[in-house]
Design a protein around this motif. Structure first.
Motif, short mmCIF file in Angstrom:
data_model
loop_
_atom_site.label_atom_id
_atom_site.label_comp_id
_atom_site.label_asym_id
_atom_site.label_seq_id
_atom_site.Cartn_x
_atom_site.Cartn_y
_atom_site.Cartn_z
N ASP A 28 0.85 -1.19 0.00
CA ASP A 28 0.00 0.00 0.00
C ASP A 28 0.89 1.24 0.00
O ASP A 28 1.42 1.64 1.03
CB ASP A 28 -0.91 -0.01 1.24
N THR A 29 1.06 1.84 -1.17
CA THR A 29 1.89 3.04 -1.28
C THR A 29 1.07 4.17 -1.85
O THR A 29 0.03 3.96 -2.49
CB THR A 29 3.11 2.80 -2.19
N ILE A 30 1.54 5.37 -1.65
CA ILE A 30 0.85 6.55 -2.15
C ILE A 30 0.85 6.56 -3.67
O ILE A 30 -0.14 6.92 -4.31
CB ILE A 30 1.51 7.83 -1.60
N GLU A 31 1.95 6.13 -4.26
CA GLU A 31 2.03 6.11 -5.72
C GLU A 31 0.95 5.21 -6.33
O GLU A 31 0.35 5.54 -7.34
CB GLU A 31 3.42 5.64 -6.19
N LYS A 32 0.71 4.07 -5.69
CA LYS A 32 -0.32 3.17 -6.21
C LYS A 32 -1.71 3.75 -5.99
O LYS A 32 -2.60 3.55 -6.80
CB LYS A 32 -0.21 1.81 -5.54
N ASN A 33 -1.90 4.49 -4.90
CA ASN A 33 -3.22 5.07 -4.62
C ASN A 33 -3.57 6.18 -5.59
O ASN A 33 -4.73 6.37 -5.94
CB ASN A 33 -3.27 5.62 -3.19
N VAL A 34 -2.61 6.97 -6.03
CA VAL A 34 -2.88 8.12 -6.91
C VAL A 34 -2.50 7.85 -8.35
O VAL A 34 -2.40 8.77 -9.14
CB VAL A 34 -2.14 9.38 -6.40
N GLN A 35 -2.31 6.59 -8.70
CA GLN A 35 -1.84 6.25 -10.03
C GLN A 35 -2.77 6.74 -11.13
O GLN A 35 -2.35 7.34 -12.08
CB GLN A 35 -1.66 4.73 -10.11
N GLY A 36 -4.05 6.54 -11.04
CA GLY A 36 -4.98 6.94 -12.09
C GLY A 36 -5.67 8.26 -11.81
O GLY A 36 -6.52 8.70 -12.59
N LEU A 37 -5.31 8.91 -10.73
CA LEU A 37 -6.00 10.13 -10.32
C LEU A 37 -5.76 11.28 -11.28
O LEU A 37 -6.68 12.01 -11.62
CB LEU A 37 -5.57 10.52 -8.90
N ALA A 38 -4.54 11.46 -11.76
CA ALA A 38 -4.21 12.57 -12.65
C ALA A 38 -4.98 12.44 -13.97
O ALA A 38 -5.55 13.42 -14.46
CB ALA A 38 -2.71 12.62 -12.92
N GLU A 39 -5.02 11.24 -14.53
CA GLU A 39 -5.75 11.04 -15.79
C GLU A 39 -7.25 11.27 -15.60
O GLU A 39 -7.92 11.84 -16.47
CB GLU A 39 -5.51 9.62 -16.32
N LYS A 40 -7.77 10.87 -14.46
CA LYS A 40 -9.19 11.05 -14.17
C LYS A 40 -9.54 12.54 -14.08
O LYS A 40 -10.54 12.99 -14.65
CB LYS A 40 -9.54 10.34 -12.87
N ILE A 41 -8.71 13.30 -13.39
CA ILE A 41 -8.96 14.74 -13.25
C ILE A 41 -8.86 15.43 -14.60
O ILE A 41 -9.67 16.30 -14.93
CB ILE A 41 -7.97 15.34 -12.23
N MET A 42 -7.88 15.05 -15.40
CA MET A 42 -7.73 15.68 -16.73
C MET A 42 -8.93 15.35 -17.62
O MET A 42 -9.39 16.21 -18.37
CB MET A 42 -6.42 15.22 -17.37
N ALA A 43 -9.46 14.13 -17.52
CA ALA A 43 -10.62 13.76 -18.33
C ALA A 43 -11.85 14.56 -17.90
O ALA A 43 -12.63 15.03 -18.75
CB ALA A 43 -10.89 12.26 -18.20
#
Length: 154
Positions: free
Chosen positions: A57-72
């Motif tokens: 459980d790492t922060i990188e894995k938690n926010v992995q798809g977050l940037a693409e979702k916000i941009m969409a």
């Protein structure tokens, strides 16, 4: 006592003192561990394969798809048509009335004072009482000076 004997007793006392000090350090802190330093070779320890196990459980894995979702989502909002009704204010003249409330409060107070002095003057004139007329005239003059002072401030 000879010089050699005093040296021997001094050495014995120093060894006993060192031993007590070492015992106190070990008892207070427990066993001293050098996790990253090897005291025999005087070098840093090498990392083992057990240390390289990845955390699940790492922060990188938690926010992995977050940037693409916000941009969409942002692109979706940009594609929507700009609605003019959402931009217009709810009341058309809100900006005209925005700054006048404070000024109207001052004017309302002055208006009420002027009405009171006029009523006093009329009542005094109807009764024919000279003291009330004089008091009403003084109140009117005082109101006039206050009004002049406030108008100078504006």
């Amino acid at each position: 006592m000879s010089l050699a004997e005093t040296a021997e007793t001094r050495k014995a006392r120093l060894l006993a003192l060192k031993q007590r000090k070492a015992d106190r350090l070990i008892s207070s802190t427990g066993v001293i561990k050098n996790r990253n330093f090897d005291p025999q070779s005087r070098t840093l320890k090498k990392r083992s394969a057990a240390d390289d196990v990845e955390m699940e459980d790492t922060i990188e894995k938690n926010v992995q798809g977050l940037a693409e979702k916000i941009m969409a989502e942002d692109e979706g909002k940009r594609e929507q048509e700009l609605d003019i009704f959402n931009i217009a204010p709810k009341r058309p003249n809100w900006d005209l009335k925005r700054e006048t409330d404070k000024k109207l409060a001052k004017l309302e107070r002055r208006t009420q004072e002027a009405i009171h002095t006029l009523i006093r003057q009329r009542l005094a004139a109807q009764k024919g009482d000279s003291n009330d007329i004089f008091g009403a005239m003084e109140a009117q003059e005082q109101a006039q000076t206050e009004e002049d002072a406030l108008s100078d401030e504006d």
